[in-house]
Design a protein around this motif. Structure first.
Motif, PDB file in Angstrom:
ATOM      1  N   PHE C  37      59.834  46.321  25.397  1.00 25.35           N
ATOM      2  CA  PHE C  37      61.277  45.768  26.033  1.00 25.35           C
ATOM      3  C   PHE C  37      61.873  44.305  24.556  1.00 25.35           C
ATOM      4  N   GLY C  38      62.523  45.023  24.092  1.00 18.88           N
ATOM      5  CA  GLY C  38      63.227  44.550  22.505  1.00 18.88           C
ATOM      6  C   GLY C  38      64.906  44.220  22.661  1.00 18.88           C
ATOM      7  N   LEU C  39      65.217  42.854  22.403  1.00 20.75           N
ATOM      8  CA  LEU C  39      65.798  42.402  22.876  1.00 20.75           C
ATOM      9  C   LEU C  39      67.109  42.070  21.760  1.00 20.75           C
ATOM     10  N   ALA C  40      66.266  41.442  20.568  1.00 17.60           N
ATOM     11  CA  ALA C  40      67.302  41.712  19.392  1.00 17.60           C
ATOM     12  C   ALA C  40      66.639  41.004  18.584  1.00 17.60           C
ATOM     13  N   THR C  79      67.543  37.087  22.245  1.00 16.71           N
ATOM     14  CA  THR C  79      68.550  36.642  23.188  1.00 16.71           C
ATOM     15  C   THR C  79      68.645  36.436  24.578  1.00 16.71           C
TER      16      THR C  79
END
Lengths: 523, 324, 169
Positions: C37-40, C79
């Motif tokens: 689960f990568g956001l930024a 974020t």
């Protein structure tokens, strides 16, 4: 270059194009128009095989101004077409039927400014969500009217007989971040793909209007975390152009070295991530091994591993030392030897070739209509690399070639990126050889920048393609408007068309080949 | 008391029970070992170490994983089709256990030698498709469903070349009993006579076990986790266990049919058998950490247009030569 | 979105199976599987952590599971926007207990550099959405910092630390 002004004058009644100084403004020709003449002008550009580079809106409080930037791929001829819109009842004709790329730009402007584009097929939320009560980028507090909210919120995929919907993302291993693509599937075949953005919308453009020019510098590295140097460079070049700051030679060359190192870094990650999308995990770790070497080198001068903020207006944050030069040379040497490994591991692999050959084929015409950029554009056979075509820094002193594809498929984009890494190595070698001494920072750069009134446009070639920065200054220390035309955004636009009728696995392969960086799309 | 136990053990039923217990222990130990080996193999192929801190060489790692999975919340998603959802991970275990019963680990180390041994294995291994379909259907998840449907199509397609590749060996050995097939290979392994059949069998078995480059049912970059997307904790562990046991079984069958099973000089038979089997397991892992994944239509084309005709030709030639 | 922190109305005294609990805790601490689960930006550093040089798999935490059902902890790497918030909460709820959260990077901790007056789109700290166990500051944090965060989480689970602590000079 100058011919276009006469042609517009001749073809469209009452249009008065003005030629402007390119070195000062970053565009060649400006033209103000009215809503009724706009379609004719846009059609003229379409006939002359221009592409719509960017479409943006600026809020001057008294009026809203829509800016259409047109350009040609091979010989830069940038024309700025402006259209004033009434802020109370902002309406403009939609150009999405002429230029496919206008489709998303218009949605974006509608969300952020409330400009309604008549004739647009789908005015729904692209970035935002229904928790927004005022138009974010308007200067005053302009509430979103209820009927507009309803219109924006109308994207609700419903299932039909024989088809079903799949949400690829926002948490999905192959979207490399938080992109969501709603796929309408017929079995394993995709009938329709609809990207939904904004899961990482971090308000960069709004922030730019709230910060001084210097304060915004770190943001650039966070917009595209894989190629932060290019974004950094674009931004400092734009502000330097706006304030007429000259940069010492040493800084220019160091900038090139750092940017190219970063470009290799970004392409390497793409190779790894793309292979991981196709199911091969090991190359991912191999490329990270190379990346770590670059990061070691860059960390020594920038102080960070990922979101660099190394360039300053008028120069650099600090000078490079012998260690950096030695490290870069060692890396270049190492990297030359690595290509054969990738050749054996990836390029020669039958499964890889079969998965990417003929997948996501882009024609030159499609590339123009959607305004795609970077390796994706070059895979369609258009040799447009802004480092050469619209040279900046000292790239015109460097010798390198522009690799182009033959078929425009995913395999071509892979080959192009590998060739670009080789070219980057060559550029680094040349820049290292030519690296002059002297200061690394221009003298007398004011602490507080207050650029003269006016707008400028600056382009740079990031690892993903054309980055355009449009800045409007109102003589204060903050920009009135800063628009980032980002390559991933325009590259993603073409995805729905490429994915139609493909298998799910192909969609993943196509999405990967576009090399998307989500925070760059969402800004 | 001891005598009674010994008597019981020597009786047929007793032998069966002991064998089953042995098989269960072996299944668990094998799966634990293989998960560790997979991570180590992957690690070393990827220029890293892999599990290292948990026990010597990370050997305790799989045990920690297993205990953790046991201790996880037993989570049942709200919308699942409960009977199917519950039954699938259990059912996937039946063929695994049955297959072990007929595999000869050594000349005398075999739970029972059925004269149609290979038929038993092939018949039961088809059930695993059913449980995958149940898992995919019962999960009420689109990714699971696509994974399950892919799995069914793939398994049906690759079972045919698998069988066709085994047939020449059966013809050569003139028996369906695994033990007899091994005995027939004394002196000359069938892989020498039937190299093509071995390759076809091996490719098909990689596909049967859903391993890269044919890991479409659980293709992570497309389908999140495929048919077991909605499974957690112990139920997921059962799928995991079955997967690794299946890898061992196909390798063991390959060793039995083509590499002379427990035959070999100097070392005891079981060592030879395990060596050969685990070498093939290693090759399967090696493939996984090297190759990308094929696409679905390519996968099916490869089976129906490539492997099956080839296997048929091989079968006919073998049959013809035997007749002469 | 609630207040920061959690308030128990009355103290809960859990029944303890001392030995079993200990073994379970030890197993859990040594087998932490994260969600993919990568956001930024931080996601890239999270990837770096699992790559050759840092190799998070040494500690048994290298099994990135794409399905939250099979994961033990979530690394919030970046974020969290208001549009993403419900997705993140769903993901957390889909994970089976016991589960943990590491907030990696300033954005996940407090909104980081994107907090300014008039901001309209980000959640100022992921702890407003889900309980966070370990905070790893940095923008982005180095892979070493994430590894330290992992060790901290292990310490939180078992009560003992894997390696001797490095004394700051």
């Amino acid at each position: 270059m100058s011919g276009i002004a006469e042609e517009i004058k001749a073809s469209v009644m009452g249009a008065e194009p003005v030629e402007v100084s390119y070195p000062e403004k970053g565009y060649h020709c400006a033209l103000e128009t009215s809503p009724d003449k706009l379609p004719d002008i846009v059609r003229l550009f379409d006939e002359k095989r221009f592409y719509l580079e960017c479409l943006l809106c600026t809020d001057y409080t008294d009026y809203l101004e829509l800016v259409y930037l047109f350009n040609t791929h091979l010989s830069p001829c940038r024309v700025k077409v402006t259209l004033k819109v009434d802020p109370q009842q902002p309406v403009a004709p939609s150009m999405s039927s002429i230029y496919a790329s206008a489709y998303w730009y218009e949605r974006e402007i509608h969300e952020f400014y409330g400009v309604l584009f008549t004739g647009h097929p789908n005015m729904t939320y692209l970035f935002l969500h229904n928790d927004i009560h005022d138009y974010p980028l308007r200067k005053g507090k302009v509430p979103v009217p209820p009927e507009d909210k309803e219109r924006l919120d109308s994207f609700k995929p419903g299932e039909q007989e024989d088809t079903f919907f799949i949400n690829l993302g926002p948490q999905h291993p192959s979207t490399h971040g938080v992109l969501r693509v709603v796929l309408k599937m017929d079995g394993e075949y995709i009938e329709q793909a609809e990207p939904v953005l904004g899961y990482l919308h971090r308000m960069h453009e709004k922030m730019a209007e709230n910060r001084s020019y210097q304060q915004f510098l770190p943001n650039t590295g966070r917009m595209d975390y894989l190629g932060p140097m290019s974004f950094n460079l674009g931004y400092v070049l734009a502000v330097e152009r706006l304030c007429a700051i000259s940069v010492p030679d040493r800084a220019i060359f160091v900038r090139i070295i750092a940017t190219e190192l970063n470009r290799i870094c970004s392409h390497l990650l793409w190779v790894g991530a793309y292979l991981a999308d196709l199911g091969a995990l090991t190359p991912f770790l191999f490329v990270f091994d190379d990346r770590e070497q670059i990061q070691d080198v860059l960390e020594g001068i920038t102080g960070s591993r990922l979101t660099y903020c190394y360039f300053r207006f008028g120069g650099l944050y600090n000078d490079v030392d012998d260690q950096f030069i030695a490290g870069t040379k060692a890396f270049v040497k190492r990297m030359w030897g690595r290509f054969s490994l990738y050749e054996k591991l990836v390029t020669g692999n039958v499964i890889f070739v079969n998965r990417t050959k003929g997948i996501g084929t882009i024609t030159g015409e499609q590339a123009r209509k959607y305004g795609v950029a970077g390796p994706v554009l070059r895979s369609a056979g258009i040799a447009c690399d802004l480092r050469k075509v619209e040279s900046y820094s000292a790239y015109n002193e460097m010798e390198f070639n522009i690799p182009v594809g033959e078929h425009g498929d995913a395999l071509d984009t892979y080959k192009i990126r590998i060739a670009e890494m080789e070219n980057s190595l060559r550029i680094i070698e040349q820049a290292l050889a030519k690296l002059p001494g002297g200061p690394f920072m221009a003298e007398k750069v004011p602490k507080k920048l207050k650029p003269p009134r006016g707008d400028i446009y600056q382009v740079v070639e990031t690892p993903r393609g054309e980055l355009g920065i449009y800045i409007v200054s109102d003589e204060s220390d903050r920009p009135l408007r800063m628009k980032w035309r980002v390559p991933s955004f325009s590259n993603l636009m073409i995805f729905p068309e490429l994915a139609r009728g493909m298998l799910l696995a192909d969609a993943v392969a196509i999405l990967g080949s576009l090399d998307l960086v989500i925070p760059e799309i969402d800004r | 008391m001891v005598n009674e136990l010994l008597n019981m053990a020597s009786s047929d039923a007793g032998k069966m029970v002991l064998g089953l217990i042995g098989v269960l222990v072996f299944v668990v130990v094998n799966a634990l070992l293989l998960t560790w080996a997979e991570r180590k193999v992957a690690g070393h192929m990827q220029r890293r170490i892999g599990p290292k801190e948990v026990g010597p060489f990370g050997l305790i790692q799989p045990i920690a994983d297993a205990i953790k999975l046991l201790g996880k919340e037993i989570l049942t998603p709200a919308k699942v089709d409960k009977p199917l959802y519950y039954l699938a991970p259990v059912l996937i275990f039946v063929p695994v256990l049955v297959s072990f019963i007929v595999i000869p680990f050594d000349a005398s180390l075999q739970v029972t030698d059925i004269n149609v041994g290979i038929l038993v294995i092939l018949a039961f291994s088809s059930i695993s498709v059913l449980s995958i379909l149940m898992a995919g259907w019962g999960s009420e998840n689109k990714y699971s469903l696509i994974g399950a449907v892919r799995s069914v199509a793939q398994n049906i397609a690759y079972e045919i070349p698998l069988l066709l590749a085994l047939l020449p060996v059966i013809m050569l050995a003139n028996s369906l009993s695994l033990k007899e097939i091994v005995e027939k290979q004394e002196g000359l392994w069938f892989v020498v006579i039937q190299p093509l059949a071995f390759i076809i069998y091996f490719i098909a078995s990689v596909a049967e076990t859903n391993r890269t480059p044919f890991d479409l049912p659980e293709a992570e970059s497309e389908l999140v986790a495929g048919y077991h997307t909605e499974y957690s904790g112990m139920r997921f562990a059962l799928f995991f266990l079955a997967e690794y046991t299946n890898i061992f079984i196909v390798s063991a069958i390959a060793a039995t049919f083509f590499l002379g099973g427990y035959q070999g000089p100097l070392l005891p038979g079981i060592v030879w058998f395990l060596l050969k089997s685990y070498f093939l397991v290693f090759v399967i892992m090696w493939l996984r950490w090297t190759y990308p994944r094929v696409r679905f239509d390519q996968l099916l084309n490869f089976a129906w247009k490539g492997l099956i005709p080839l296997a048929f030709v091989n079968l006919i030639i073998t049959g013809g030569l035997l007749k002469i | 979105m609630g207040e920061r922190g959690f308030h128990l109305e009355k103290e809960i005294i859990p029944v303890k199976f001392a030995m079993v609990e200990k073994v379970l805790d030890l197993a859990r601490a040594n087998s932490l599987w994260p969600v993919t689960f990568g956001l930024a930006c931080c996601a890239i550093e999270m990837m770096s952590t699992s790559m050759s040089r840092f190799d998070i798999d040494r500690f048994g935490a290298g099994v990135f599971r794409a399905s939250p059902r099979q994961a033990d902890f979530m690394i919030v790497t970046g974020t969290v926007t208001k549009k993403m918030a419900p997705v993140l909460t769903t993901l957390y709820e889909q994970m089976p207990s016991p589960k943990w959260v590491i907030a990696m990077g300033n954005c996940a901790i407090s909104g980081g550099p994107f907090v300014f007056e008039g901001q309209y789109n980000i959640v100022e700290g992921v702890d407003l959405l889900v309980p966070v166990d370990v905070y790893v500051p940095g923008c982005p944090p180095r892979p070493e910092a994430l590894l330290e965060g992992l060790l901290k989480l292990e310490e939180k689970i078992t009560g003992t630390r894997r390696f001797p602590r490095v004394e700051s000079a």
